[in-house]
Scaffold this motif. Structure first.
Motif, PDB file in Angstrom:
ATOM      1  N   SER A   1       0.864  -1.177   0.000  1.00  0.00           N
ATOM      2  CA  SER A   1       0.000   0.000   0.000  1.00  0.00           C
ATOM      3  C   SER A   1       0.897   1.223   0.000  1.00  0.00           C
ATOM      4  CB  SER A   1      -0.923  -0.010   1.213  1.00  0.00           C
ATOM      5  OG  SER A   1      -1.709   1.157   1.251  1.00  0.00           O
TER       6      SER A   1
ATOM      7  N   GLU B   1       4.237   1.182   1.978  1.00  0.00           N
ATOM      8  CA  GLU B   1       4.107   0.315   3.151  1.00  0.00           C
ATOM      9  C   GLU B   1       3.785  -1.112   2.752  1.00  0.00           C
ATOM     10  OE1 GLU B   1       2.084   3.449   6.283  1.00  0.00           O
ATOM     11  OE2 GLU B   1       0.816   2.002   5.290  1.00  0.00           O
TER      12      GLU B   1
ATOM     13  N   ARG C   1       1.529  -4.013   4.363  1.00  0.00           N
ATOM     14  CA  ARG C   1       0.498  -4.215   5.384  1.00  0.00           C
ATOM     15  C   ARG C   1       0.361  -5.703   5.665  1.00  0.00           C
ATOM     16  NH1 ARG C   1      -4.088   0.351   4.645  1.00  0.00           N
ATOM     17  NH2 ARG C   1      -2.612   2.073   4.510  1.00  0.00           N
TER      18      ARG C   1
ATOM     19  N   ARG D   1      -1.808  -8.330   7.566  1.00  0.00           N
ATOM     20  CA  ARG D   1      -3.122  -8.526   8.184  1.00  0.00           C
ATOM     21  C   ARG D   1      -3.466 -10.015   8.164  1.00  0.00           C
ATOM     22  NH1 ARG D   1      -8.672  -5.277   6.852  1.00  0.00           N
ATOM     23  NH2 ARG D   1      -9.746  -5.990   8.709  1.00  0.00           N
TER      24      ARG D   1
ATOM     25  N   GLY E   1       3.466  -2.259   8.675  1.00  0.00           N
ATOM     26  CA  GLY E   1       2.557  -2.064   9.791  1.00  0.00           C
ATOM     27  C   GLY E   1       1.585  -3.222   9.909  1.00  0.00           C
TER      28      GLY E   1
ATOM     29  N   VAL F   1      -2.165  -4.388  10.482  1.00  0.00           N
ATOM     30  CA  VAL F   1      -3.477  -3.808  10.230  1.00  0.00           C
ATOM     31  C   VAL F   1      -4.542  -4.675  10.874  1.00  0.00           C
ATOM     32  CG1 VAL F   1      -5.112  -3.129   8.437  1.00  0.00           C
ATOM     33  CG2 VAL F   1      -2.656  -2.896   8.038  1.00  0.00           C
TER      34      VAL F   1
END
Length: 74
Positions: A27, A30, A32, A34, A62, A64
């Protein structure tokens, strides 16, 4: 690395670590992560280890969706 190359590398990691391809997504600048609620700890750990070793990724990462689980622990 182009966006398509980055996503291809993430798809390969997901496959190797027995995770759904929707677990790792590019994204912008980044990555992500999840994982599904039923994902095995070892699979997520595998993905994190492989992400650390991925040359040229040059992106932020990160988690999520973790906020969805904070109410369960209360």
């Amino acid at each position: 690395m182009s966006l398509e190359q980055r996503q291809g590398a993430l798809d390969a990691i997901a496959d190797q670590c027995r995770l759904s391809r929707s677990t790792l997504l590019v994204s912008g600048d980044e990555v992500r992560l999840r994982p599904e609620p039923t994902a095995e700890y070892e699979s997520v750990d595998c993905a994190l280890e492989k992400l650390k070793q991925l040359p040229g990724l040059g992106m932020k990462m990160g988690f999520v969706g973790n906020e969805a689980y904070t109410n369960e622990s209360q």
